[in-house]
Design an enzyme around this catalytic site. Structure first.
Site, PDB file in Angstrom:
ATOM      1  N   GLU A   1      80.238   0.099 -90.912  1.00  0.00           N
ATOM      2  CA  GLU A   1      80.938   1.270 -91.410  1.00  0.00           C
ATOM      3  C   GLU A   1      81.327   2.154 -90.227  1.00  0.00           C
ATOM      4  O   GLU A   1      80.465   2.773 -89.599  1.00  0.00           O
ATOM      5  CB  GLU A   1      79.997   2.025 -92.357  1.00  0.00           C
ATOM      6  CG  GLU A   1      80.664   3.078 -93.167  1.00  0.00           C
ATOM      7  CD  GLU A   1      79.681   3.827 -94.051  1.00  0.00           C
ATOM      8  OE1 GLU A   1      78.564   4.138 -93.595  1.00  0.00           O
ATOM      9  OE2 GLU A   1      80.041   4.126 -95.202  1.00  0.00           O
TER      10      GLU A   1
ATOM     11  N   LYS B   1      68.461  19.242-101.410  1.00  0.00           N
ATOM     12  CA  LYS B   1      68.630  19.429 -99.967  1.00  0.00           C
ATOM     13  C   LYS B   1      70.049  19.005 -99.585  1.00  0.00           C
ATOM     14  O   LYS B   1      70.354  17.821 -99.495  1.00  0.00           O
ATOM     15  CB  LYS B   1      67.634  18.589 -99.161  1.00  0.00           C
ATOM     16  CG  LYS B   1      67.597  19.064 -97.702  1.00  0.00           C
ATOM     17  CD  LYS B   1      67.166  18.008 -96.722  1.00  0.00           C
ATOM     18  CE  LYS B   1      68.280  17.223 -96.136  1.00  0.00           C
ATOM     19  NZ  LYS B   1      69.298  17.991 -95.377  1.00  0.00           N
TER      20      LYS B   1
ATOM     21  N   GLU C   1      73.021   6.022-103.302  1.00  0.00           N
ATOM     22  CA  GLU C   1      74.472   5.804-103.132  1.00  0.00           C
ATOM     23  C   GLU C   1      74.711   5.751-101.630  1.00  0.00           C
ATOM     24  O   GLU C   1      74.640   6.770-100.946  1.00  0.00           O
ATOM     25  CB  GLU C   1      75.261   6.963-103.747  1.00  0.00           C
ATOM     26  CG  GLU C   1      75.088   7.123-105.237  1.00  0.00           C
ATOM     27  CD  GLU C   1      75.806   6.039-106.024  1.00  0.00           C
ATOM     28  OE1 GLU C   1      76.731   5.412-105.480  1.00  0.00           O
ATOM     29  OE2 GLU C   1      75.416   5.798-107.173  1.00  0.00           O
TER      30      GLU C   1
ATOM     31  N   CYS D   1      82.677   7.005 -98.173  1.00  0.00           N
ATOM     32  CA  CYS D   1      81.979   5.762 -98.514  1.00  0.00           C
ATOM     33  C   CYS D   1      82.955   4.716 -99.016  1.00  0.00           C
ATOM     34  O   CYS D   1      82.770   3.522 -98.806  1.00  0.00           O
ATOM     35  CB  CYS D   1      80.917   6.036 -99.567  1.00  0.00           C
ATOM     36  SG  CYS D   1      81.574   6.769-101.077  1.00  0.00           S
TER      37      CYS D   1
HETATM   38  N1  LIG Z   1      77.964   5.593-101.933  1.00  0.00           N
HETATM   39  C1  LIG Z   1      78.307   6.855-102.024  1.00  0.00           C
HETATM   40  O1  LIG Z   1      78.580   7.391-103.094  1.00  0.00           O
HETATM   41  C2  LIG Z   1      78.408   7.698-100.772  1.00  0.00           C
HETATM   42  C3  LIG Z   1      79.057   8.929-100.855  1.00  0.00           C
HETATM   43  C4  LIG Z   1      79.140   9.714 -99.708  1.00  0.00           C
HETATM   44  C5  LIG Z   1      78.580   9.293 -98.523  1.00  0.00           C
HETATM   45  N2  LIG Z   1      77.959   8.094 -98.457  1.00  0.00           N
HETATM   46  C6  LIG Z   1      77.407   7.626 -97.178  1.00  0.00           C
HETATM   47  O2  LIG Z   1      76.816   8.705 -96.468  1.00  0.00           O
HETATM   48  C7  LIG Z   1      76.915   8.495 -95.061  1.00  0.00           C
HETATM   49  C8  LIG Z   1      77.451   9.747 -94.397  1.00  0.00           C
HETATM   50  O3  LIG Z   1      76.710  10.851 -94.736  1.00  0.00           O
HETATM   51  P1  LIG Z   1      75.573  11.475 -93.783  1.00  0.00           P
HETATM   52  O4  LIG Z   1      75.890  11.208 -92.349  1.00  0.00           O
HETATM   53  O5  LIG Z   1      75.316  12.871 -94.225  1.00  0.00           O
HETATM   54  O6  LIG Z   1      74.350  10.571 -94.180  1.00  0.00           O
HETATM   55  P2  LIG Z   1      72.840  10.703 -93.692  1.00  0.00           P
HETATM   56  O7  LIG Z   1      72.170   9.524 -94.268  1.00  0.00           O
HETATM   57  O8  LIG Z   1      72.742  10.919 -92.229  1.00  0.00           O
HETATM   58  O9  LIG Z   1      72.310  12.054 -94.365  1.00  0.00           O
HETATM   59  C9  LIG Z   1      72.373  12.285 -95.758  1.00  0.00           C
HETATM   60  C10 LIG Z   1      71.342  13.322 -96.138  1.00  0.00           C
HETATM   61  O10 LIG Z   1      70.036  12.799 -95.895  1.00  0.00           O
HETATM   62  C11 LIG Z   1      69.277  13.725 -95.129  1.00  0.00           C
HETATM   63  N3  LIG Z   1      68.290  12.974 -94.358  1.00  0.00           N
HETATM   64  C12 LIG Z   1      68.396  12.493 -93.099  1.00  0.00           C
HETATM   65  N4  LIG Z   1      67.278  11.820 -92.753  1.00  0.00           N
HETATM   66  C13 LIG Z   1      66.443  11.878 -93.819  1.00  0.00           C
HETATM   67  C14 LIG Z   1      65.140  11.359 -94.084  1.00  0.00           C
HETATM   68  N5  LIG Z   1      64.476  10.640 -93.197  1.00  0.00           N
HETATM   69  N6  LIG Z   1      64.585  11.607 -95.296  1.00  0.00           N
HETATM   70  C15 LIG Z   1      65.246  12.298 -96.236  1.00  0.00           C
HETATM   71  N7  LIG Z   1      66.487  12.828 -96.035  1.00  0.00           N
HETATM   72  C16 LIG Z   1      67.087  12.607 -94.844  1.00  0.00           C
HETATM   73  C17 LIG Z   1      70.318  14.461 -94.314  1.00  0.00           C
HETATM   74  O11 LIG Z   1      69.807  15.676 -93.832  1.00  0.00           O
HETATM   75  C18 LIG Z   1      71.424  14.621 -95.356  1.00  0.00           C
HETATM   76  O12 LIG Z   1      71.146  15.694 -96.216  1.00  0.00           O
HETATM   77  C19 LIG Z   1      77.833   7.302 -94.912  1.00  0.00           C
HETATM   78  O13 LIG Z   1      77.077   6.147 -94.643  1.00  0.00           O
HETATM   79  C20 LIG Z   1      78.488   7.187 -96.282  1.00  0.00           C
HETATM   80  O14 LIG Z   1      78.975   5.914 -96.593  1.00  0.00           O
HETATM   81  C21 LIG Z   1      77.857   7.297 -99.561  1.00  0.00           C
HETATM   82  C1  LIG Z   2      82.860   8.710-104.142  1.00  0.00           C
HETATM   83  N1  LIG Z   2      83.146   9.832-103.242  1.00  0.00           N
HETATM   84  C2  LIG Z   2      84.578   9.854-102.901  1.00  0.00           C
HETATM   85  C3  LIG Z   2      82.798  11.085-103.897  1.00  0.00           C
HETATM   86  C4  LIG Z   2      82.277   9.817-102.078  1.00  0.00           C
HETATM   87  C5  LIG Z   2      82.444   8.839-101.030  1.00  0.00           C
HETATM   88  O1  LIG Z   2      82.062   9.101 -99.837  1.00  0.00           O
END
Ligand SMILES: NC(=O)c1ccc[n+]([C@@H]2O[C@H](COP(=O)([O-])OP(=O)(O)OC[C@H]3O[C@@H](n4cnc5c(N)ncnc54)[C@H](O)[C@@H]3O)[C@@H](O)[C@H]2O)c1
Ligand SMILES: C[N+](C)(C)CC=O
Length: 505
Positions: free
Chosen positions: A400, A191, A266, A300
């Site tokens: 964040e 997804k 992650e 992230c």
């Molecule tokens: N640690 C890492 O490697 C890493 C990498 C990239 C992004 N991030 C984190 O992601 C966040 C930003 O991304 P975002 O706004 O898309 O995150 P998000 O958590 O809002 O959404 C991520 C995914 O989860 C889905 N989702 C939402 N609610 C859900 C639920 N209840 N059950 C299952 N799936 C659900 C969304 O549709 C989307 O596909 C930031 O906090 C960032 O730090 C972490």
């Molecule tokens: C690790 N990286 C850069 C792919 C994702 C962070 O949001």
């Protein structure tokens, strides 16, 4: 903010609207009820994608398809060599279609096209790395258990993996998961974020072209609820690998608890970079500017929390502000642009609310804060922002922000620096700047983070594991650990040759 470096809109947007559908059991499908949604380019505010909107029915069909494909062994029982052949072919196809994939990620996320091209090239490398792991994966053997005993530890695929991905690195992050799941022998339901579905759909096309058997990879487009929640709750899914916010990560753990499936997370970060007075300040300033503005701070790994020794705090802040003015913000389609648009109106408001709350609490803002006008573009751009005179208790220092906003804190001693660095609920990555290797090592050993960069920031390699501690996640991606996430360990004990001593006389 008139003295910033702005890239105005170049040529007008010519790309046709992308039609995105679900991939279920090898066929492209719309939703049974005809539901769909649209995605606008955050830089241009014009529709760039029209996507099928999945419900419970589509998600369950995709899961059933992945389940059957796993259980009948059409992928899970292939040799590592056969799996690797498909993964390598996918890598070649990604490189062939690099421009098309990069354009879709740029249009839907607002990231600069030059950066998107680098990400897609990096993704192809992940597919090759996973292919190498598919052929070199081994278990263990124990021939020291007794003369007539042999213990064999097998590594087996977990089963059906649900892969749920965010919008900030759409193609790169699905490529941190899927090739490793496939290398292990798992089948998958994916997804992608509702904000950035297209590049995952293109990946589905490339997988078919590369010869992946039907049903091994399924894609359902739509929202977290119901698509993601159905995946987490399903008894036919064996594992969830999620990248996204910490809040949703916790919801995923709760939703998966009913079936006790394996969960890999992650999540977010509030990544500190500690700057000691003996470092090369120019080098540190450049890396800090890169770390905070890369991907508009929607990363992230954003190096958004600087902890600088008080003797050099003013000098460093001046250098960072001066360099920030030179960073090219503007049209994501212009290859000169380094920072593009903010993903959504709601996210823009969230970034701004952190900055305004800090201002009201007495913080100083030597640069930025607020919207940036880009001539010729109607989308949302946030200006480069530096916030000083803050305390570690303020939200801007602990949470964040996920925008181009740098928080600057100061310290007097290494003890205080380590305490400040660890004073957050996150533990994704951290950095240290010093010419003294003992200082760097002391910091690296005591900071609570999954990754520590010393005199550098945000270098990533397919070979090196990546992930967080504390509320930044569970498990690791990349490296051989990235494959291990998708494997179960099975112990087989064999008696050889002689008969077993009877238990009953
Ligand atoms: N640690 C890492 O490697 C890493 C990498 C990239 C992004 N991030 C984190 O992601 C966040 C930003 O991304 P975002 O706004 O898309 O995150 P998000 O958590 O809002 O959404 C991520 C995914 O989860 C889905 N989702 C939402 N609610 C859900 C639920 N209840 N059950 C299952 N799936 C659900 C969304 O549709 C989307 O596909 C930031 O906090 C960032 O730090 C972490
Ligand atoms: C690790 N990286 C850069 C792919 C994702 C962070 O949001």
């Amino acid at each position: 903010m008139t003295d910033l470096t702005i890239i105005p809109a170049g040529k007008s947007l010519q790309e046709p609207v992308f039609e995105a559908r679900h991939l279920i059991n090898g066929t492209w499908q719309t939703s049974a009820d005809g539901a769909s949604f649209e995605r606008q380019s955050p830089a241009h505010l014009v529709t760039v994608t029209h996507a099928a909107k999945g419900g419970v029915a589509e998600t369950e069909a995709a899961i059933a398809s992945a389940r059957t494909a796993f259980d009948d062994g059409r992928w899970s029982r292939l040799s590592g060599k056969s799996r690797a052949t498909v993964l390598l072919k996918v890598a070649d196809l990604i490189e062939r279609d690099l421009e098309r994939i990069a354009m879709r990620d740029t249009l839907e996320s607002g990231k600069p096209i030059a950066q998107a091209r680098d990400e897609i090239a990096g993704a192809a490398d992940l597919w090759r790395h996973a292919a190498a792991l598919a052929r070199t994966l081994t278990g263990d053997s124990h021939n020291t258990l007794g003369d007539d005993m042999l213990g064999v530890v097998l590594k087996e695929p977990v089963g059906v993996a649900a892969l749920i991905t965010p919008w900030n690195f759409p193609f790169l992050i699905v490529s941190q998961k899927l090739p490793y799941a496939l290398a292990a022998g798992c089948t998958a339901v994916i997804k992608p974020s509702e904000m950035t579905p297209s590049s995952t759909v293109i990946l589905g096309e490339l997988l078919i072209e590369a010869g992946i058997p039907d049903g091994v990879v399924n894609i359902v487009l739509g929202y977290g609820d119901p698509v993601g929640t159905t995946m987490c709750e399903s008894e036919h899914v064996d594992m969830v690998s999620f990248t996204g916010s910490t809040g949703v990560g916790k919801a995923i753990v709760r939703a998966s608890a009913g079936t006790l499936k394996k969960v890999s997370l992650e999540l977010g970060g509030k990544n500190p970079q500690v700057v000691f007075p003996d470092c090369d300040l120019d080098d540190a300033a450049d890396a800090i500017v890169f770390g905070v503005y890369f991907n508009a701070g929607e990363c992230c790994n954003s190096g958004s929390r600087i902890i600088v020794h008080e003797d050099v705090a003013e000098a460093l802040t001046e250098k960072v502000v001066a360099l920030s003015r030179k960073v090219a913000f503007g049209d994501p389609l212009d290859p000169k642009t380094k920072v593009g648009a903010i993903i959504s109106e709601a996210h823009f408001a969230k970034i701004d609310s952190y900055v305004e709350a800090a201002r009201e609490a007495g913080a100083e803002i030597p640069l930025g804060g607020g919207a940036l006008e880009i001539p010729g573009l109607s989308g949302r751009f946030y200006g480069p922002t530096v916030v000083t005179n803050i305390s570690s208790g303020m939200a801007i220092a602990r949470e964040e922000v996920f925008g181009p906003v740098l928080s600057v804190l100061t310290f007097k001693s290494i003890e205080e620096a380590i305490e400040l660095a660890n004073d957050a609920s996150y533990g994704l990555s951290a950095g240290v700047w010093s010419r003294d290797v003992s200082t760097c090592l002391a910091f690296a050993r005591r900071v609570q983070a999954g990754t520590v960069w010393t005199n550098t920031w945000m270098d990533g390699y397919s070979e090196l594991p990546f992930g967080g501690v504390k509320q930044s996640g569970l498990g690791r991606e990349l490296g051989r650990y990235g494959l291990e996430e998708y494997l179960e360990v099975k112990t087989v004990t064999m008696r050889i040759g002689r008969t077993r001593a009877p238990w009953v006389e």
